[in-house]
Design an enzyme around this catalytic site. Sequence first.
Site, PDB file in Angstrom:
ATOM      1  N   ASN A  28       0.867  -1.173   0.000  1.00  0.00           N
ATOM      2  CA  ASN A  28       0.000   0.000   0.000  1.00  0.00           C
ATOM      3  C   ASN A  28       0.909   1.230   0.000  1.00  0.00           C
ATOM      4  OD1 ASN A  28      -1.808   2.035   0.524  1.00  0.00           O
ATOM      5  ND2 ASN A  28      -2.364   1.333   2.579  1.00  0.00           N
ATOM      6  N   TRP A  29       1.023   1.854  -1.175  1.00  0.00           N
ATOM      7  CA  TRP A  29       1.970   2.977  -1.300  1.00  0.00           C
ATOM      8  C   TRP A  29       1.394   4.271  -0.716  1.00  0.00           C
ATOM      9  CZ3 TRP A  29       4.266   2.347  -6.993  1.00  0.00           C
ATOM     10  CH2 TRP A  29       4.861   1.084  -7.086  1.00  0.00           C
ATOM     11  N   LYS A  30       0.136   4.268  -0.368  1.00  0.00           N
ATOM     12  CA  LYS A  30      -0.515   5.457   0.216  1.00  0.00           C
ATOM     13  C   LYS A  30      -0.286   6.679  -0.691  1.00  0.00           C
ATOM     14  CE  LYS A  30      -0.186   3.254   4.669  1.00  0.00           C
ATOM     15  NZ  LYS A  30      -0.158   3.378   6.102  1.00  0.00           N
TER      16      LYS A  30
ATOM     17  N   HIS B 113      -9.642   1.369   4.711  1.00  0.00           N
ATOM     18  CA  HIS B 113      -8.384   1.536   5.446  1.00  0.00           C
ATOM     19  C   HIS B 113      -8.597   2.502   6.617  1.00  0.00           C
ATOM     20  CE1 HIS B 113      -4.288   2.649   6.405  1.00  0.00           C
ATOM     21  NE2 HIS B 113      -3.908   1.541   5.801  1.00  0.00           N
TER      22      HIS B 113
ATOM     23  N   GLU C 212      -6.924   4.865   7.709  1.00  0.00           N
ATOM     24  CA  GLU C 212      -6.674   6.282   7.375  1.00  0.00           C
ATOM     25  C   GLU C 212      -7.869   6.897   6.656  1.00  0.00           C
ATOM     26  OE1 GLU C 212      -2.916   5.552   5.479  1.00  0.00           O
ATOM     27  OE2 GLU C 212      -2.066   5.061   7.441  1.00  0.00           O
TER      28      GLU C 212
ATOM     29  N   GLU D 163      -5.765  -4.707  10.612  1.00  0.00           N
ATOM     30  CA  GLU D 163      -4.734  -3.698  10.832  1.00  0.00           C
ATOM     31  C   GLU D 163      -5.047  -2.913  12.092  1.00  0.00           C
ATOM     32  OE1 GLU D 163      -2.650  -2.670   6.868  1.00  0.00           O
ATOM     33  OE2 GLU D 163      -4.334  -1.309   7.126  1.00  0.00           O
TER      34      GLU D 163
ATOM     35  N   GLY E  91       2.137   2.442  10.793  1.00  0.00           N
ATOM     36  CA  GLY E  91       3.103   3.533  10.630  1.00  0.00           C
ATOM     37  C   GLY E  91       3.751   3.979  11.931  1.00  0.00           C
TER      38      GLY E  91
ATOM     39  N   SER F  86       3.102  -1.878  10.466  1.00  0.00           N
ATOM     40  CA  SER F  86       4.548  -1.912  10.703  1.00  0.00           C
ATOM     41  C   SER F  86       5.201  -3.265  10.407  1.00  0.00           C
ATOM     42  CB  SER F  86       4.874  -1.459  12.131  1.00  0.00           C
ATOM     43  OG  SER F  86       4.418  -0.137  12.336  1.00  0.00           O
TER      44      SER F  86
ATOM     45  N   GLY G 240       2.733  -1.141   4.343  1.00  0.00           N
ATOM     46  CA  GLY G 240       2.789   0.288   4.028  1.00  0.00           C
ATOM     47  C   GLY G 240       4.225   0.730   3.791  1.00  0.00           C
ATOM     48  N   GLY G 241       4.823   1.328   4.804  1.00  0.00           N
ATOM     49  CA  GLY G 241       6.169   1.915   4.696  1.00  0.00           C
ATOM     50  C   GLY G 241       7.186   1.013   4.007  1.00  0.00           C
TER      51      GLY G 241
END
Length: 252
Positions: free
Chosen positions: A9-11, A97, A99, A169, A175, A215, A236-237
């Site tokens: 997930n590159w956000k 998600h 976010e 999640e 994150g 994470s 993610g990251g």
Amino acid sequence: MRKKFIAGNWKMNLNIKQSEELASAILKNLSDEIFLKCDVVLCPPFTSLFNVYNIIKESKIKLGAQNLFYKDDGAYTGEISASMLKFAGCDFVILGHSERRQYFYESDETVNLKVKKALEYNLQPIVCVGETIEQREAGVYENVVEEQVKNCLADISPEQLKNIIIAYEPVWAIGTGKTATPLQANDMHKKIREVITNLFSPESAEQIRILYGGSVNEKNSSDLLSQPDIDGGLIGGASLKPDSFTAIILSA
Ligand code: PGA
């Protein structure tokens, strides 16, 4: 046997050029045998979807989007439809998600509408659920996640469920560098399978893939992904670094 599944997930990161570079680097790192054991999906921002599709289309890597709107088309400024995503090369879409829930006020009800719209257009939803730190500390986290699963999957048939992936999640792990322990994550995945058994059937619960997200990196991925109820990860990251993302896939 459920096949492992790793999605990046590159956000809201990377312009078109940077996205092409990352997709090419990931592609170069993965040999064909990997895909026998693990599905790999890249979820770039909307503007990069078609360019990334053109890089991965001859490979087994699949494309996913990070959101859609639940109407077919019309006067919805700033929104993206399921059909637009399909035409850009997507097979998957992340929905609900945390976010999106936190910053854009998405509710279980809108996520449910989006899930139905995605399925109508042959997009496989990756439905995200997870509790906040306050909910975990108050001991209500299992009920919270149970409600989210029930509401997001309202009016879905057992046949449709076969095309749905769930991502657990915990919001406090996204994150933040804090991961759920493999045991904490597996316990929640088991709980989600119980919920699916009650809503659908034991067969559905056995078949559905449940990803962990929050994470995940190349250091903790083997421990998480070797848990019996964890079928993959929503990353993610670490999905923005080709070598970390590849290492996570290899650990799956
Ligand atoms: P993270 O994000 O790996 O950076 O914690 C996961 C996600 O939000 O899907």
